[in-house]
Write an enzyme that holds these catalytic residues in place. Sequence first.
Site, mmCIF file in Angstrom:
data_model
loop_
_atom_site.group_PDB
_atom_site.id
_atom_site.type_symbol
_atom_site.label_atom_id
_atom_site.label_comp_id
_atom_site.label_asym_id
_atom_site.label_seq_id
_atom_site.Cartn_x
_atom_site.Cartn_y
_atom_site.Cartn_z
ATOM 1 N N HIS A 1 0.814 -1.311 -0.287
ATOM 2 C CA HIS A 1 -0.059 -0.193 0.285
ATOM 3 C C HIS A 1 0.961 1.473 0.019
ATOM 4 O O HIS A 1 0.399 2.168 -1.190
ATOM 5 C CB HIS A 1 -1.302 0.106 1.252
ATOM 6 C CG HIS A 1 -1.996 0.789 1.545
ATOM 7 N ND1 HIS A 1 -3.507 0.777 0.989
ATOM 8 C CD2 HIS A 1 -1.827 2.764 1.614
ATOM 9 C CE1 HIS A 1 -4.009 2.135 1.189
ATOM 10 N NE2 HIS A 1 -3.089 3.034 1.718
ATOM 11 N N GLU A 2 1.899 1.307 0.804
ATOM 12 C CA GLU A 2 2.663 2.332 0.829
ATOM 13 C C GLU A 2 3.462 2.872 -0.196
ATOM 14 O O GLU A 2 3.851 3.920 -0.766
ATOM 15 C CB GLU A 2 4.119 2.790 2.113
ATOM 16 C CG GLU A 2 2.785 2.100 3.849
ATOM 17 C CD GLU A 2 1.992 3.773 4.046
ATOM 18 O OE1 GLU A 2 2.412 4.631 3.275
ATOM 19 O OE2 GLU A 2 0.681 3.208 4.246
ATOM 20 N N HIS B 1 1.475 4.125 -2.760
ATOM 21 C CA HIS B 1 1.515 6.240 -2.606
ATOM 22 C C HIS B 1 2.916 6.436 -3.129
ATOM 23 O O HIS B 1 2.579 7.066 -3.666
ATOM 24 C CB HIS B 1 1.494 6.195 -1.120
ATOM 25 C CG HIS B 1 0.334 6.266 -0.398
ATOM 26 N ND1 HIS B 1 -0.846 6.394 -1.355
ATOM 27 C CD2 HIS B 1 -0.181 5.468 1.063
ATOM 28 C CE1 HIS B 1 -2.295 5.890 -0.724
ATOM 29 N NE2 HIS B 1 -1.603 5.667 0.859
ATOM 30 N N GLU C 1 -6.767 6.183 -1.516
ATOM 31 C CA GLU C 1 -6.812 5.317 -0.756
ATOM 32 C C GLU C 1 -7.313 3.651 -1.362
ATOM 33 O O GLU C 1 -6.712 2.859 -1.265
ATOM 34 C CB GLU C 1 -7.401 5.470 0.711
ATOM 35 C CG GLU C 1 -6.314 5.928 1.959
ATOM 36 C CD GLU C 1 -6.099 5.507 2.486
ATOM 37 O OE1 GLU C 1 -5.518 4.518 3.392
ATOM 38 O OE2 GLU C 1 -3.997 5.500 1.840
#
Length: 427
Positions: A128-129, A132, A190
Amino acid sequence: MRILNRIFVLVLLALVLTACAANPVTGQRELALLSEREEVAIGEQHYDTTQQSMGGPYTTDEALNRYINRVGQSLAEVSDRPHLPYEFVVINDSTPNAWALPGGKMGINRGLLLEMDSEAELAAVLGHEIVHAAARHGAQRVERGLLLQAGIMAVGIGASAADRDIGPLLVAGAGIGATLIMQRYSRHHELEADRFGMEYMARAGYDPQGAVDLMETFLRMHDRGDPSWLEGLFASHPPSRERLEANRQTVRELQSRCGECRMGREAYQQAIAGLRERQEAFEAHDRAREALRAGNTAEAMRLADQAVQRYPDEAIFHGLRGDILSVRGQHGQAVRAYDRALVRNSEYFAFHLGRGMAHNELGNHSQARRDLERSNDLLPNAVAHNALGKLALAAGDTDRARGHFTVAAQSNSPEGREAQARLQRLQ
């Protein structure tokens, strides 16, 4: 004048219209004011100070750091921007949190590691990071700030530094990284980070069901209103039922590719075994911090001693004892406690800051100056700059004093206000 303003706006609009590029993850056309080189430079410039401001690297367990980096790099290698200089570090803080700076610099708190059950869940967080960073979500925040400064858009970064005790003390750009990572991500970002993060999980051989399990845990914590989660991960990564259902749908889409995908529960539990063993000692440390903030130094010291006796190799336990002794005015003993902390970790600003202030109280001004300057090298802060300004003033060096007070006055803290008052008197 009106014509000049109109020309200025038209030029800036032309810049915006021409500064579009395909997003490296989604392929969508979007604004891109920062080059990749600039994006990477932002992350590299603020990585060390962001680690310092968030609690400092967790140095006690190097094997754990190597494990986290190995999992992170396995995901980065299959990402849509594998060439970014990805780095992963464990932060020595109990608050459940994880974050990414532009360009691939990332951190995950030991507190979040203790809330997860498997390597697949860890991969879900790190994937997930990585999205980003790879999808330029952090870079887009910087770009929005640039546009705000140019007067085109009415929205910008608009977030303060991380809500930590040190937050108001940060000066001279030291809080920029914390500001970037503590901003709340948009719903769209997100969902995007979840979707492509799970794609990276599958490519790297991790079961994307780990992302579903993780989101279910997040929602349980969110519904309970757990303050540590609300102050940490949820401040910037709000969970939602929508995200959970989207993750379940993504698992169904990826099932055909995950015959050999793994959860890795045994490997994960083995990797965090040292953290599990120390959990009670860290909890005692955190309760001691709360007691110290409440002014109960006796209870704080009782809990700090308990933590030190259990694990004397943990630097922050000795640093805590130094802080308590300083509040009590026992500065000689405080110096010795900070010495023990620095023997175990010489690269955390707070230990140098605490020892410098204690030496200053004892009249050991040369040693105080060295410690305070080292503290500022690691993380520029108002306490050190204000104290250094007073030392310079006492030595008759008005120019140096004015320089330190000018930096300290940038912070919203008692030391910052004291420095501002001293600057006014000097002027």
